[in-house]
Write an enzyme that holds these catalytic residues in place. Sequence first.
Site, mmCIF file in Angstrom:
data_model
loop_
_atom_site.group_PDB
_atom_site.id
_atom_site.type_symbol
_atom_site.label_atom_id
_atom_site.label_comp_id
_atom_site.label_asym_id
_atom_site.label_seq_id
_atom_site.Cartn_x
_atom_site.Cartn_y
_atom_site.Cartn_z
ATOM 1 N N ARG A 110 1.512 -1.677 1.836
ATOM 2 C CA ARG A 110 0.021 -1.628 1.771
ATOM 3 C C ARG A 110 0.010 -3.157 3.492
ATOM 4 O O ARG A 110 -0.175 -4.282 2.903
ATOM 5 C CB ARG A 110 -1.045 -1.600 1.326
ATOM 6 C CG ARG A 110 -1.673 -0.168 0.975
ATOM 7 C CD ARG A 110 -2.869 -0.162 0.459
ATOM 8 N NE ARG A 110 -3.293 -1.488 -0.127
ATOM 9 C CZ ARG A 110 -4.027 -1.267 -1.073
ATOM 10 N NH1 ARG A 110 -5.044 -0.236 -1.010
ATOM 11 N NH2 ARG A 110 -4.944 -2.426 -1.570
ATOM 12 N N ASP A 160 1.709 -7.697 -8.233
ATOM 13 C CA ASP A 160 1.682 -9.185 -9.086
ATOM 14 C C ASP A 160 1.408 -8.848 -10.503
ATOM 15 O O ASP A 160 2.495 -10.174 -10.832
ATOM 16 C CB ASP A 160 -0.059 -9.656 -8.211
ATOM 17 C CG ASP A 160 0.621 -9.801 -6.396
ATOM 18 O OD1 ASP A 160 1.598 -10.123 -6.127
ATOM 19 O OD2 ASP A 160 -0.483 -10.525 -5.538
ATOM 20 N N THR A 174 -4.432 -3.423 7.726
ATOM 21 C CA THR A 174 -5.259 -1.931 7.856
ATOM 22 C C THR A 174 -5.472 -1.439 6.733
ATOM 23 O O THR A 174 -5.594 -0.176 7.266
ATOM 24 C CB THR A 174 -3.658 -1.616 9.328
ATOM 25 O OG1 THR A 174 -3.020 -1.530 8.244
ATOM 26 C CG2 THR A 174 -3.951 -2.278 10.873
ATOM 27 N N ASP A 221 -3.730 -6.269 -8.827
ATOM 28 C CA ASP A 221 -2.712 -5.789 -8.318
ATOM 29 C C ASP A 221 -1.992 -5.570 -8.267
ATOM 30 O O ASP A 221 -1.338 -6.179 -9.926
ATOM 31 C CB ASP A 221 -2.068 -7.436 -6.442
ATOM 32 C CG ASP A 221 -1.088 -6.719 -6.192
ATOM 33 O OD1 ASP A 221 -0.353 -6.525 -5.960
ATOM 34 O OD2 ASP A 221 -1.343 -7.035 -4.838
HETATM 35 C C1 PRP Z 1 0.532 -1.022 -3.811
HETATM 36 C C2 PRP Z 1 0.482 0.135 -5.087
HETATM 37 C C3 PRP Z 1 0.582 1.396 -4.610
HETATM 38 C C4 PRP Z 1 0.216 0.733 -3.194
HETATM 39 C C5 PRP Z 1 -1.182 1.700 -3.635
HETATM 40 O O1 PRP Z 1 0.948 -1.450 -3.326
HETATM 41 O O2 PRP Z 1 1.864 -0.207 -5.622
HETATM 42 O O3 PRP Z 1 2.137 1.337 -3.478
HETATM 43 O O4 PRP Z 1 -0.729 -0.735 -2.963
HETATM 44 O O5 PRP Z 1 -1.849 1.555 -2.081
HETATM 45 P P1 PRP Z 1 -2.688 2.764 -0.982
HETATM 46 O O6 PRP Z 1 -2.622 3.900 -2.190
HETATM 47 O O7 PRP Z 1 -4.077 2.039 -0.606
HETATM 48 O O8 PRP Z 1 -1.480 3.088 -0.837
HETATM 49 P P2 PRP Z 1 1.168 -2.320 -2.244
HETATM 50 O O9 PRP Z 1 1.657 -2.886 -1.109
HETATM 51 O O10 PRP Z 1 0.647 -3.998 -2.845
HETATM 52 O O11 PRP Z 1 3.049 -3.335 -2.491
HETATM 53 P P3 PRP Z 1 3.626 -3.664 -4.447
HETATM 54 O O12 PRP Z 1 4.106 -2.849 -5.249
HETATM 55 O O13 PRP Z 1 4.970 -4.214 -3.692
HETATM 56 O O14 PRP Z 1 2.572 -5.204 -4.186
HETATM 57 N N1 URA Z 2 -2.718 -1.677 -5.106
HETATM 58 C C1 URA Z 2 -3.357 -2.659 -6.378
HETATM 59 O O1 URA Z 2 -2.230 -3.028 -6.678
HETATM 60 N N2 URA Z 2 -4.355 -2.222 -6.333
HETATM 61 C C2 URA Z 2 -5.148 -1.747 -6.166
HETATM 62 O O2 URA Z 2 -6.429 -2.003 -6.641
HETATM 63 C C3 URA Z 2 -5.086 -1.020 -4.407
HETATM 64 C C4 URA Z 2 -3.811 -1.268 -4.570
#
Ligand code: PRP
Ligand code: URA
Length: 208
Positions: free
Chosen positions: A103, A202, A107, A199
Amino acid sequence: MKNLIVISHPLVKRDLTLLRNEKTPNNQFRSILRRTSTLMAYEVTRKLPLKEISVNTPLEKTKGNVVAKSVVLVPILRAGLGLVGGFVEVIPDARVGHIGLYRDEETLRPVDYYFKVPRNLKQALVLVLDPMLATGGSGAAAISYLKQKGAKSIIYVSLVAAPEGVRKIVKDHPDVIIYTCALDRELNSKGYILPGLGDAGDRIFGTE
Ligand code: PRP
Ligand code: URA
């Protein structure tokens, strides 16, 4: 909510509480998530079709079953990887695709960076794995991609979902059933789920 199934197994609720706890360290977070994903896999696959076969026990021949539909797991990178181990444990012959999306922090729109999925998605049950369903942007984009690749039967599997994300998936993909272990209250101004668990990527990978 329409198309939403909340998994309410007591052991899932116990694990989700541990995962929500800010004091749970990364190594425990990872292993609890794996355990929970096994329980989730059990619930999500309840309606898998079976084919009858015969089997010889040490004493006699009897009827048995094999799963009649191929299953494809598609984790959304990175956090979806945290769910793969538990699903593969109970569906060992599942094939696994990967969709790389993150994400944009400003945005909140999904940015794609990797796609690799198995052939013949048309006949398969495709399980999209991502612990967090927040705005739904990543999930909706992943499902669109899988449909372009031929997927016809898709289930979206999340650990925690926000109402906004569920609405987005239902609006864009009314044919998709969503499983989650908790429908949380709302998103904060940065798109994080409240109360959520922070997160997920993370916390799984120790990158906070
Ligand atoms: C997180 C999560 C989803 C997304 C959800 O990923 O694992 O894929 O955010 O958010 P959304 O419903 O608003 O799209 P992130 O972008 O943090 O990437 P990561 O898994 O690599 O940490
Ligand atoms: N992605 C995450 O990992 N946590 C949240 O709460 C939202 C998006």
